[in-house]
Scaffold this motif. Structure first.
Motif, mmCIF file in Angstrom:
data_model
loop_
_atom_site.group_PDB
_atom_site.id
_atom_site.type_symbol
_atom_site.label_atom_id
_atom_site.label_comp_id
_atom_site.label_asym_id
_atom_site.label_seq_id
_atom_site.Cartn_x
_atom_site.Cartn_y
_atom_site.Cartn_z
ATOM 1 N N LEU A 212 -8.140 -21.203 11.493
ATOM 2 C CA LEU A 212 -8.030 -19.745 11.446
ATOM 3 C C LEU A 212 -6.684 -19.315 10.868
ATOM 4 O O LEU A 212 -6.617 -18.391 10.062
ATOM 5 N N VAL A 213 -5.632 -19.986 11.266
ATOM 6 C CA VAL A 213 -4.304 -19.676 10.733
ATOM 7 C C VAL A 213 -4.281 -19.919 9.225
ATOM 8 O O VAL A 213 -3.827 -19.067 8.453
ATOM 9 N N ALA A 214 -4.801 -21.056 8.787
ATOM 10 C CA ALA A 214 -4.831 -21.367 7.356
ATOM 11 C C ALA A 214 -5.675 -20.351 6.587
ATOM 12 O O ALA A 214 -5.263 -19.866 5.531
ATOM 13 N N GLU A 215 -6.850 -20.006 7.118
ATOM 14 C CA GLU A 215 -7.705 -19.010 6.466
ATOM 15 C C GLU A 215 -6.997 -17.663 6.362
ATOM 16 O O GLU A 215 -7.110 -16.970 5.346
ATOM 17 N N SER A 216 -6.285 -17.288 7.399
ATOM 18 C CA SER A 216 -5.573 -16.013 7.393
ATOM 19 C C SER A 216 -4.473 -15.997 6.351
ATOM 20 O O SER A 216 -4.297 -15.007 5.640
ATOM 21 N N ILE A 217 -3.736 -17.086 6.254
ATOM 22 C CA ILE A 217 -2.681 -17.181 5.241
ATOM 23 C C ILE A 217 -3.285 -17.066 3.849
ATOM 24 O O ILE A 217 -2.809 -16.303 3.007
ATOM 25 N N LEU A 218 -4.348 -17.811 3.616
ATOM 26 C CA LEU A 218 -4.993 -17.778 2.298
ATOM 27 C C LEU A 218 -5.557 -16.396 1.980
ATOM 28 O O LEU A 218 -5.494 -15.949 0.832
ATOM 29 N N SER A 219 -6.076 -15.695 2.992
ATOM 30 C CA SER A 219 -6.624 -14.358 2.737
ATOM 31 C C SER A 219 -5.517 -13.380 2.358
ATOM 32 O O SER A 219 -5.703 -12.533 1.483
ATOM 33 N N VAL A 220 -4.352 -13.482 2.991
ATOM 34 C CA VAL A 220 -3.237 -12.624 2.655
ATOM 35 C C VAL A 220 -2.745 -12.906 1.233
ATOM 36 O O VAL A 220 -2.498 -11.990 0.451
ATOM 37 N N VAL A 221 -2.648 -14.188 0.898
ATOM 38 C CA VAL A 221 -2.213 -14.558 -0.455
ATOM 39 C C VAL A 221 -3.216 -14.032 -1.479
ATOM 40 O O VAL A 221 -2.831 -13.440 -2.506
ATOM 41 N N SER A 222 -4.494 -14.200 -1.211
ATOM 42 C CA SER A 222 -5.535 -13.734 -2.122
ATOM 43 C C SER A 222 -5.479 -12.205 -2.303
ATOM 44 O O SER A 222 -5.558 -11.703 -3.420
ATOM 45 N N GLU A 223 -5.346 -11.485 -1.197
ATOM 46 C CA GLU A 223 -5.246 -10.013 -1.280
ATOM 47 C C GLU A 223 -4.000 -9.580 -2.042
ATOM 48 O O GLU A 223 -4.055 -8.634 -2.820
ATOM 49 N N ALA A 224 -2.899 -10.264 -1.811
ATOM 50 C CA ALA A 224 -1.650 -9.902 -2.490
ATOM 51 C C ALA A 224 -1.772 -10.143 -3.994
ATOM 52 O O ALA A 224 -1.289 -9.338 -4.797
ATOM 53 N N ARG A 225 -2.410 -11.221 -4.375
ATOM 54 C CA ARG A 225 -2.580 -11.536 -5.788
ATOM 55 C C ARG A 225 -3.538 -10.555 -6.472
ATOM 56 O O ARG A 225 -3.396 -10.281 -7.655
ATOM 57 N N ALA A 226 -4.512 -10.057 -5.720
ATOM 58 C CA ALA A 226 -5.516 -9.153 -6.291
ATOM 59 C C ALA A 226 -4.979 -7.750 -6.534
ATOM 60 O O ALA A 226 -5.551 -6.980 -7.294
ATOM 61 N N LYS A 227 -3.882 -7.424 -5.914
ATOM 62 C CA LYS A 227 -3.357 -6.059 -6.007
ATOM 63 C C LYS A 227 -2.785 -5.747 -7.352
ATOM 64 O O LYS A 227 -2.189 -6.328 -8.089
#
Length: 104
Positions: free
Chosen positions: A89-104
């Motif tokens: 869950l921690v890893a998924e959360s980190i990856l989701s934040v990175v993905s959202e930040a890159r998409a902006k």
């Protein structure tokens, strides 16, 4: 004695100038943010563990509330060591934040 000097140094930082500066942050704007809180109280806090857990969750929600793109989750069966109890869950959360930040 070296251990206690290190603890004292950490406390000075946590409760000194760094804490004052962090407390002054009113918004993170629209940056992606995931805040997770342990679902179980930390037994190391003894008889006040449950009370402290409620306080910690309240403060964690407040941090999440500083971003319009934040997600907050209480990880039900996790302890103080959430990263050990729910590493996926921690890893998924980190990856989701990175993905959202890159998409902006």
């Amino acid at each position: 004695s070296a251990f206690f000097r290190m603890i004292a140094s950490e406390h000075r930082e946590m409760f000194g100038e760094s804490a004052r500066l962090a407390g002054g942050i009113t918004t993170f704007g629209d940056i992606p943010l995931v805040v997770m809180a342990a679902g179980k109280a930390n037994p190391a806090f003894g008889p006040i563990a449950e009370e402290y857990q409620k306080y910690w969750i309240e403060q964690s929600r407040a941090v999440a509330g500083k971003s319009t793109r934040a997600k907050f989750a209480i990880v039900k069966d996790s302890s103080h060591y959430l990263y050990l109890d729910a590493p996926e869950l921690v890893a998924e959360s980190i990856l989701s934040v990175v993905s959202e930040a890159r998409a902006k």
